[in-house]
Design a protein around this motif. Structure first.
Motif, PDB file in Angstrom:
ATOM      1  N   GLN A   2       7.792  24.101  -5.576  1.00  0.00           N
ATOM      2  CA  GLN A   2       8.018  22.779  -6.143  1.00  0.00           C
ATOM      3  C   GLN A   2       6.805  21.886  -5.883  1.00  0.00           C
ATOM      4  O   GLN A   2       6.142  22.006  -4.848  1.00  0.00           O
ATOM      5  CB  GLN A   2       9.263  22.143  -5.530  1.00  0.00           C
ATOM      6  N   ILE A   3       6.541  20.986  -6.824  1.00  0.00           N
ATOM      7  CA  ILE A   3       5.420  20.058  -6.699  1.00  0.00           C
ATOM      8  C   ILE A   3       5.940  18.649  -6.948  1.00  0.00           C
ATOM      9  O   ILE A   3       6.722  18.423  -7.882  1.00  0.00           O
ATOM     10  CB  ILE A   3       4.293  20.395  -7.694  1.00  0.00           C
ATOM     11  N   GLY A   4       5.546  17.706  -6.104  1.00  0.00           N
ATOM     12  CA  GLY A   4       6.011  16.337  -6.266  1.00  0.00           C
ATOM     13  C   GLY A   4       5.004  15.332  -5.771  1.00  0.00           C
ATOM     14  O   GLY A   4       3.888  15.670  -5.360  1.00  0.00           O
ATOM     15  N   LEU A   5       5.409  14.065  -5.801  1.00  0.00           N
ATOM     16  CA  LEU A   5       4.581  12.953  -5.346  1.00  0.00           C
ATOM     17  C   LEU A   5       5.380  12.111  -4.353  1.00  0.00           C
ATOM     18  O   LEU A   5       6.604  12.100  -4.373  1.00  0.00           O
ATOM     19  CB  LEU A   5       4.163  12.071  -6.522  1.00  0.00           C
ATOM     20  N   TYR A   6       4.637  11.378  -3.512  1.00  0.00           N
ATOM     21  CA  TYR A   6       5.279  10.394  -2.647  1.00  0.00           C
ATOM     22  C   TYR A   6       4.374   9.179  -2.512  1.00  0.00           C
ATOM     23  O   TYR A   6       3.179   9.240  -2.792  1.00  0.00           O
ATOM     24  CB  TYR A   6       5.608  10.982  -1.274  1.00  0.00           C
ATOM     25  N   THR A   7       4.971   8.072  -2.108  1.00  0.00           N
ATOM     26  CA  THR A   7       4.220   6.845  -1.872  1.00  0.00           C
ATOM     27  C   THR A   7       4.641   6.243  -0.538  1.00  0.00           C
ATOM     28  O   THR A   7       5.796   6.361  -0.141  1.00  0.00           O
ATOM     29  CB  THR A   7       4.450   5.815  -2.987  1.00  0.00           C
ATOM     30  N   LEU A   8       3.682   5.612   0.124  1.00  0.00           N
ATOM     31  CA  LEU A   8       3.983   4.831   1.320  1.00  0.00           C
ATOM     32  C   LEU A   8       4.001   3.341   1.017  1.00  0.00           C
ATOM     33  O   LEU A   8       4.305   2.530   1.880  1.00  0.00           O
ATOM     34  CB  LEU A   8       2.977   5.127   2.433  1.00  0.00           C
ATOM     35  N   SER A   9       3.618   2.954  -0.193  1.00  0.00           N
ATOM     36  CA  SER A   9       3.668   1.578  -0.701  1.00  0.00           C
ATOM     37  C   SER A   9       2.755   0.621   0.057  1.00  0.00           C
ATOM     38  O   SER A   9       3.065  -0.555   0.200  1.00  0.00           O
ATOM     39  CB  SER A   9       5.112   1.037  -0.692  1.00  0.00           C
ATOM     40  N   ASP A  10       1.600   1.126   0.532  1.00  0.00           N
ATOM     41  CA  ASP A  10       0.679   0.221   1.229  1.00  0.00           C
ATOM     42  C   ASP A  10       0.109  -0.816   0.259  1.00  0.00           C
ATOM     43  O   ASP A  10      -0.079  -0.545  -0.930  1.00  0.00           O
ATOM     44  CB  ASP A  10      -0.452   1.015   1.886  1.00  0.00           C
ATOM     45  N   LEU A  11      -0.155  -1.996   0.764  1.00  0.00           N
ATOM     46  CA  LEU A  11      -0.612  -3.114  -0.061  1.00  0.00           C
ATOM     47  C   LEU A  11      -2.095  -3.354   0.180  1.00  0.00           C
ATOM     48  O   LEU A  11      -2.515  -4.394   0.677  1.00  0.00           O
ATOM     49  CB  LEU A  11       0.193  -4.375   0.270  1.00  0.00           C
ATOM     50  N   SER A  12      -2.908  -2.377  -0.179  1.00  0.00           N
ATOM     51  CA  SER A  12      -4.343  -2.463   0.069  1.00  0.00           C
ATOM     52  C   SER A  12      -5.004  -3.452  -0.875  1.00  0.00           C
ATOM     53  O   SER A  12      -4.544  -3.699  -1.993  1.00  0.00           O
ATOM     54  CB  SER A  12      -4.990  -1.087  -0.101  1.00  0.00           C
ATOM     55  N   SER A  13      -6.137  -4.004  -0.421  1.00  0.00           N
ATOM     56  CA  SER A  13      -6.889  -4.946  -1.252  1.00  0.00           C
ATOM     57  C   SER A  13      -7.839  -4.246  -2.208  1.00  0.00           C
ATOM     58  O   SER A  13      -8.364  -4.865  -3.133  1.00  0.00           O
ATOM     59  CB  SER A  13      -7.690  -5.901  -0.353  1.00  0.00           C
ATOM     60  N   VAL A  14      -8.110  -2.975  -2.007  1.00  0.00           N
ATOM     61  CA  VAL A  14      -9.022  -2.253  -2.898  1.00  0.00           C
ATOM     62  C   VAL A  14      -8.351  -2.037  -4.250  1.00  0.00           C
ATOM     63  O   VAL A  14      -7.173  -1.720  -4.341  1.00  0.00           O
ATOM     64  CB  VAL A  14      -9.420  -0.894  -2.280  1.00  0.00           C
ATOM     65  N   GLY A  15      -9.125  -2.196  -5.330  1.00  0.00           N
ATOM     66  CA  GLY A  15      -8.605  -1.924  -6.659  1.00  0.00           C
ATOM     67  C   GLY A  15      -7.897  -3.091  -7.288  1.00  0.00           C
ATOM     68  O   GLY A  15      -7.386  -2.993  -8.395  1.00  0.00           O
ATOM     69  N   ASN A  16      -7.872  -4.248  -6.598  1.00  0.00           N
ATOM     70  CA  ASN A  16      -7.191  -5.416  -7.151  1.00  0.00           C
ATOM     71  C   ASN A  16      -8.087  -6.647  -7.014  1.00  0.00           C
ATOM     72  O   ASN A  16      -7.657  -7.712  -6.586  1.00  0.00           O
ATOM     73  CB  ASN A  16      -5.860  -5.638  -6.426  1.00  0.00           C
ATOM     74  N   ASN A  17      -9.383  -6.448  -7.358  1.00  0.00           N
ATOM     75  CA  ASN A  17     -10.377  -7.527  -7.292  1.00  0.00           C
ATOM     76  C   ASN A  17     -10.464  -8.153  -5.905  1.00  0.00           C
ATOM     77  O   ASN A  17     -10.646  -9.366  -5.750  1.00  0.00           O
ATOM     78  CB  ASN A  17     -10.059  -8.615  -8.327  1.00  0.00           C
ATOM     79  N   GLY A  18     -10.310  -7.317  -4.886  1.00  0.00           N
ATOM     80  CA  GLY A  18     -10.411  -7.798  -3.520  1.00  0.00           C
ATOM     81  C   GLY A  18      -9.187  -8.511  -2.997  1.00  0.00           C
ATOM     82  O   GLY A  18      -9.177  -8.972  -1.853  1.00  0.00           O
TER      83      GLY A  18
END
Length: 341
Positions: A2-18
């Motif tokens: 099986q193959i899947g994805l997961y998220t930890l939902s971190d709120l990083s500043s990278v990728g959102n104009n700082g």
């Protein structure tokens, strides 16, 4: 496999104009990513639990229920549930409800937790780290199997013929043990005959093979050969070329470890040179072209006989458009080859 994805939902500043992305946007995007994962033919989607302002999700079952309403086949799991600081009765009730909402797709990965914040938050002593987990894991296993429970322990009020409701749609909710790399944790899962969800965040794959071999040997000796399963969880970045994948991944990867360290203070920023050295054909995160990702997954399967690969592709604020593009690459160029192999 099986193959899947997961998220930890971190709120990083990278990728959102700082600027750090807000929790509302992060959760909305998480639900959208899960829908894309199902459409791409992936098998499972996991949501992590954290109790800090730099993460969006502290209640995975709520987010997973929202995903359940928007999907129909993909299995849904925590990644992980910090069982040491939770009430197992409440945990069972929430996941049983999720199982009913999702028509029998709920799972749980139970762990002791890497971050210390939940312990004082929920009135638990960090010195009881192992004892808390052992007792609460045993109680959850009992709750998972019995609709009426009589029980007495050290860290929770006793139960006297207590009704445990609602009951899950599945006979029992599939329970995995999250293992961060400790041999003791692997052996605990093995002795209980429970599947092991192993975090592979770096280092040589030969170490993963040794830990998996230990898990299987101890489990077989304990008479659990039929119930032993291994999932490998790790970071993944895929692009059309190896260089593009590394260039895309490094800013997010380094920022995540800088901003979201389990300790009270920011961790060190990994240098680009150390980052490049950490990624080889038989070590490090899953970073590279489709062909490289296929080779790394195939090698790990050969070494461990893993039953699942569950990857995080949103670490450190990867923009939603890039996540969607990576899911498309996985669906078109990786998953069909892996399934055929």
């Amino acid at each position: 496999m099986q193959i899947g994805l997961y998220t930890l939902s971190d709120l990083s500043s990278v990728g959102n104009n700082g600027q750090r992305v807000d929790a509302h946007t992060r959760i909305k995007e998480t639900i959208a990513v899960a829908k894309l994962a199902e459409q791409a033919g992936l098998d499972i989607f996991g949501v992590g639990e954290h109790h800090r302002l730099d993460f969006a999700v502290s209640a995975p079952t709520v987010v997973l229920a929202a995903i359940a309403a928007s999907t129909s086949t993909i299995r849904l799991t925590s990644a992980v549930t910090v069982l040491s600081t939770a009430d197992p009765v409440r945990v069972y009730e929430e996941f049983a409800t999720l199982d009913l909402v999702s028509s029998g797709r709920a799972e749980i990965i139970a762990g002791r937790g890497v971050f210390s914040e939940p312990f004082p938050l929920f009135g638990c002593d960090l010195q009881d780290y192992d004892a808390l987990f052992d007792e609460k894991l045993a109680l959850f296993d009992l709750l998972n199997k019995s609709e009426r429970v009589t029980w007495k322990g050290r860290f929770r009020a006793p139960l006297n013929n207590a009704e445990i409701a609602p009951r899950a749609l599945q006979p029992t909710i599939p329970l995995w043990i999250g293992v961060g790399g400790s041999p003791d944790s692997a052996m605990r899962a093995a002795r209980l005959g429970l599947p092991m969800a192993l975090a592979v965040l770096g280092g040589p794959y030969s170490r993963v093979a040794q830990l998996t071999a230990l898990y299987r040997a101890v489990g077989q000796e304990a008479g659990h050969a039929q119930t032993l399963r291994v999932a490998v969880n790790g970071h993944l970045q895929i692009a059309e070329s190896s260089q593009a994948a590394r260039d895309d991944f490094y800013p997010h990867y380094s920022q995540y470890w800088l901003e979201s360290s389990p300790g009270k203070f920011p961790g060190p920023r990994i240098s680009r040179e150390d980052f490049n050295r950490s990624i080889t054909k038989d070590s490090g995160p899953f970073v590279g072209s489709p062909a490289e990702i296929i080779d790394k997954i195939s090698l790990l399967h050969e070494l461990t006989g893993m039953d699942r690969l569950v990857a995080q592709i949103d670490i450190g604020g990867v923009p939603f458009k890039k996540i969607a593009a990576m899911i498309e690459l996985l669906a078109e160029k990786v998953i069909p080859v892996i399934r055929k192999l």
